[in-house]
Design a protein around this motif. Structure first.
Motif, PDB file in Angstrom:
ATOM      1  N   TYR A   1       0.800  -1.224   0.000  1.00 51.68           N
ATOM      2  CA  TYR A   1       0.000   0.000   0.000  1.00 51.68           C
ATOM      3  C   TYR A   1       0.834   1.275   0.000  1.00 51.68           C
ATOM      4  O   TYR A   1       0.309   2.363   0.234  1.00 51.68           O
ATOM      5  N   ASP A   2       2.121   1.160  -0.306  1.00 52.47           N
ATOM      6  CA  ASP A   2       2.871   2.343  -0.701  1.00 52.47           C
ATOM      7  C   ASP A   2       2.514   2.756  -2.119  1.00 52.47           C
ATOM      8  O   ASP A   2       2.734   3.917  -2.510  1.00 52.47           O
ATOM      9  N   GLU A   3       1.987   1.814  -2.896  1.00 50.48           N
ATOM     10  CA  GLU A   3       1.661   2.094  -4.284  1.00 50.48           C
ATOM     11  C   GLU A   3       0.207   1.765  -4.621  1.00 50.48           C
ATOM     12  O   GLU A   3      -0.438   2.501  -5.375  1.00 50.48           O
ATOM     13  N   ALA A   4      -0.331   0.686  -4.090  1.00 55.27           N
ATOM     14  CA  ALA A   4      -1.670   0.234  -4.500  1.00 55.27           C
ATOM     15  C   ALA A   4      -2.757   1.105  -3.880  1.00 55.27           C
ATOM     16  O   ALA A   4      -2.553   1.769  -2.862  1.00 55.27           O
ATOM     17  N   ASP A   5      -3.954   1.078  -4.493  1.00 55.76           N
ATOM     18  CA  ASP A   5      -5.115   1.822  -4.019  1.00 55.76           C
ATOM     19  C   ASP A   5      -6.057   0.839  -3.314  1.00 55.76           C
ATOM     20  O   ASP A   5      -6.533  -0.116  -3.926  1.00 55.76           O
TER      21      ASP A   5
END
Length: 605
Positions: free
Chosen positions: A368-372
């Motif tokens: 969740y540093d990148e995913a939504d």
């Protein structure tokens, strides 16, 4: 009123009970009296035992052609289930007044339940239920045969395993179940030998042959294993699934292929029709064991009383006292080993669980540093639950392995080390219980009206700023340049707001996952500590009982040696005559027991 004729071999059993009373062994007397009460019961009890998920319940269903025992991945047998004849189908859960759960004590409560729910309700109330009883009208059961489906031996639920062994003394015959996916394991061979010590009438049933194309090779290897171990048990391969399908379709060829005609013939011929022989053999086993335990201290006393071995008698007394002192000294040693090893075990297992959960949290952070979170949350939730379950399963598997290692180490520090000192199972009930469900974080929607409002708010500054600058050149406040700047500022505001909302959603998802993993760790680590304490209590009670039995035997030998030293010559001679007379009686009684079909070991005077 007609009376049930007592079997003739009860005379031998009564004499053995009398010998136990004479030699002051109330523990042996109680065991033999329970076996005697069973001989007067007209029912013929056949235990179905084995490790978990070997097809025991399905075997009972196939034998009776009725779904009396629930089967499936989500249900299991947790208390002994007695299936017997009844004119109309019925079921009940039984509570017992006696703490040992013997069938010969009067039950304090018998609760009728629907027959299709008896297994599930017994599992839900397993701490209070002694056994489950099911009655159905079947010709196989009409002559007093009772099939007893038992909890899996070797399962992580040690109380269930103990219930199976407690029921074993009541058995007239045993069907030991092992599936065809592999040959008999070391644990199953040990179980088979333990079963035969209490009930020599054992048949090995190899199940699930329909799932294994090479089942015939497995059966042959099993027969070779039994032959090498010197176990005179018949082995029969069957398929419960084929049997039930054949019963439903009426296919005789399929029924023959299932192997059940041979098994049913074995039950009728070797169990039902041979009830007297089975009873004699069972009585012979328990009586032989009791007599052997009576003879040992008597022989030591006779040796000590021999007038030609006065100095040896004194040495015997000193040796007996030395062994008692050694036992007391070494008792502290194995207790210290148990305490130290269990403390290390709980610490190591809890650290392992913490390490596994931290690795999972690092994966969540990276994800969740990148995913939504608004996209694919259900998939992430399933991934998190699968990884937590895998961590818990692996952690408890290590707990089981270390607990068995601790038991073996404690046994090696016991005053008298033997392989059979190690308990069969030390793990408590209900190790893996589900934690709370993962809460879905609050996801703020970014609707079209919100985007329009954010864009207008951002574009206002652009139009005003560039409109004022261009007005210095004589252009109107709202012109092409100021409108273009407003559009750029509005688009940037929308993008910035979208990024801010994404970061808030990611932070909320990480916080929710952190809380869930923390809840899981708190619950699982408490289970680990509780399990460790229960394992420690189980091992302590097990080895304490063994130490007390060993101490009682040594104390009796010491008392015998002390009496021999203190008695004068006349008294020694008199006691020797009485001792030899008692020993001759026991040897004669042992030979009578052997004639019933007991062990062939010689017991000479």
């Amino acid at each position: 009123m007609s009376q049930v004729m007592a079997p003739p071999w009860l005379d031998v059993l009564d004499e053995t009970i009398g010998a136990c009373v004479t030699h002051r062994r109330p523990d042996l007397e109680a065991r033999l009296r329970e076996k005697r009460a069973q001989q007067l019961d007209p029912k013929l009890r056949v235990l179905v035992v084995g490790e978990s998920k070997q097809g025991k319940s399905q075997l009972v269903n196939a034998l009776l052609n009725a779904p009396v025992c629930a089967v499936g991945d989500d249900v299991t047998t947790t208390v002994p289930t007695y299936v017997q004849h009844a004119e109309t189908p019925s079921a009940a859960l039984v509570r017992n007044a006696s703490a040992n759960g013997s069938i010969f004590h009067t039950p304090t409560e018998r609760i009728a339940v629907p027959i299709e729910q008896v297994t599930r309700q017994a599992s839900a109330q397993s701490q209070h239920v002694v056994r489950a009883e099911i009655g159905i009208p079947r010709a196989l059961l009409d002559n007093g045969l009772v099939l007893i489906d038992t909890p899996g031996v070797g399962d992580t639920r040690s109380a269930h395993t103990a219930g199976t062994f407690a029921t074993l003394i009541q058995a007239d015959a045993v069907l030991l179940v092992s599936d065809a996916t592999g040959e008999l394991t070391t644990a199953e061979m040990a179980l088979l030998k333990k079963v035969m010590e209490a009930c020599p009438n054992v048949t090995v049933v190899v199940t699930k042959i329909d799932l294994v194309p090479s089942w015939r090779a497995v059966v042959e290897r099993n027969r070779a294993l039994l032959a090498r171990a010197g176990v005179p048990a018949k082995l029969i391969p069957v398929s419960s699934a084929l049997r039930l399908r054949a019963a439903k379709t009426g296919d005789q060829r399929l029924n023959t292929e299932s192997g059940f005609p041979e098994l049913l013939a074995c039950v009728q011929r070797d169990i039902v029709a041979s009830a007297d022989l089975l009873a004699r053999r069972a009585v012979a086993v328990v009586a032989s064991s009791a007599i052997t335990q009576l003879v040992t201290p008597l022989r030591e006393e006779l040796t000590a009383h021999d007038s030609s071995h006065t100095s040896a008698t004194i040495s015997t007394l000193q040796e007996a006292q030395r062994r008692v002192d050694e036992l007391r000294r070494r008792s502290a040693r194995w207790q210290n080993v148990l305490n130290d090893e269990m403390a290390d075990l709980i610490s190591d297992v809890e650290y392992d669980l913490r390490d596994r959960t931290r690795r999972i949290l690092r994966e969540v952070e990276k994800t969740y540093d990148e995913a939504d979170p608004a996209i694919g949350w259900e998939k992430f939730e399933q991934w998190l639950e699968d990884n937590l379950n895998e961590a818990a399963t692996t952690n408890f598997a290590w707990l089981m392995e270390r607990a068995e290692w601790v038991a073996a180490k404690v046994a090696r520090n016991f005053p008298v080390y033997r392989e059979d000192l190690i308990p069969g199972s030390v793990l408590p009930d209900d190790l893996l219980e589900p934690a709370s469900k993962l809460e879905k974080p609050k996801i703020e929607p970014f609707s079209v009206p919100q985007k329009v409002f954010t864009g207008l708010r951002g574009s206002y500054g652009g139009v005003l700023m560039f409109g004022l600058v261009t007005s210095l050149a004589g252009m109107p406040l709202i012109n092409v340049i100021s409108l273009g700047a407003g559009a750029l500022f509005g688009g940037k505001s929308i993008m910035d707001e979208s990024d801010q909302r994404l970061k808030r959603r990611q932070a909320a998802a990480k916080a929710a996952a952190q809380r869930h993993v923390d809840d899981f760790f708190v619950k699982a680590s408490k289970d680990v500590r509780d399990s460790g304490r229960q394992i420690q209590r189980s091992l302590r009670n097990h080895f304490s009982t063994l130490a007390e039995e060993l101490q009682e035997t040594l104390m009796e030998s010491a008392r015998s040696a002390k009496r021999a030293v203190q008695d004068d010559q006349t008294e020694r001679e008199r006691r020797m005559r009485e001792g030899r007379k008692e020993l001759d009686k026991l040897v004669t009684l042992y030979k009578r027991v052997q004639a019933l079909g007991g062990p062939t070991m010689e017991l000479s005077a």
